[in-house]
Design an enzyme around this catalytic site. Structure first.
Site, mmCIF file in Angstrom:
data_model
loop_
_atom_site.group_PDB
_atom_site.id
_atom_site.type_symbol
_atom_site.label_atom_id
_atom_site.label_comp_id
_atom_site.label_asym_id
_atom_site.label_seq_id
_atom_site.Cartn_x
_atom_site.Cartn_y
_atom_site.Cartn_z
ATOM 1 N N HIS A 179 -12.269 -19.929 -11.296
ATOM 2 C CA HIS A 179 -11.612 -21.042 -12.267
ATOM 3 C C HIS A 179 -10.246 -21.002 -11.965
ATOM 4 C CE1 HIS A 179 -15.485 -20.865 -14.923
ATOM 5 N NE2 HIS A 179 -15.813 -20.734 -13.684
ATOM 6 N N SER A 219 -9.120 -26.758 -22.062
ATOM 7 C CA SER A 219 -9.657 -25.648 -22.913
ATOM 8 C C SER A 219 -10.432 -24.710 -22.213
ATOM 9 C CB SER A 219 -10.412 -26.285 -24.044
ATOM 10 O OG SER A 219 -10.944 -25.042 -24.954
ATOM 11 N N CYS A 226 -12.984 -21.948 -20.651
ATOM 12 C CA CYS A 226 -14.735 -21.719 -20.992
ATOM 13 C C CYS A 226 -14.508 -20.099 -21.436
ATOM 14 C CB CYS A 226 -15.103 -22.031 -19.760
ATOM 15 S SG CYS A 226 -14.732 -20.548 -18.378
#
Length: 148
Positions: A54, A79, A81
């Site tokens: 990510h 935002s 995870c």
């Protein structure tokens, strides 16, 4: 706030790179207590065929080993995870700057409840980039957020 916007610009640049590579446009950067850039990265799940890459994890890995993460700031275009929120909490990252939470609400409220200083910028470019991406790639987006 201007420092937060300057730091977000680094994460936005990473998101654009990810998009240009055919990936999911989420960028992040980790900054030291003095504002120095420690590491920057973007979501590379598609490019690397690795579900763990990510934006936040990429920036964190590229920052390399730090003696402590106290006083550091993670900046992300979206935002985080639960996976990335756990990373922030696990390593004691003190501050989180979030570009937007309109297209996805992750764990930033949970982090705030546990002592992380969270700043939500509601950045129009971050919202537009994700809105456009989700509309064009709903299946990939749902895969990324774990919706079947």
């Amino acid at each position: 706030m201007s420092d937060d916007r300057a730091m977000l610009a680094v994460a936005l640049d990473e998101a654009r790179i990810g998009l240009s590579e055919g990936g999911i446009p989420i960028g992040a950067a980790l900054f030291g207590p003095d504002g120095s850039l420690l590491g920057r990265g973007h979501n590379r799940r598609v490019q690397d065929d690795d579900p763990s890459v990510h934006g936040e994890t990429d920036a964190f890995r590229r920052a390399g080993r730090q003696r402590t993460y106290r006083g550091t700031t993670m900046v992300t275009t979206l935002s985080p995870c639960w996976f990335c929120s756990g990373l922030v909490r696990q390593f004691g990252i003190s501050r989180l700057v979030v570009g937007e939470a309109q297209t996805f609400v992750g764990g930033h409220d949970w982090l705030a409840e546990h002592g992380v200083d969270v700043v939500l910028l509601d950045d129009a470019e971050c919202v537009a980039m994700m809105t456009d991406f989700i509309a064009a790639n709903p299946a990939l987006w749902n895969e990324d957020i774990g919706v079947s």
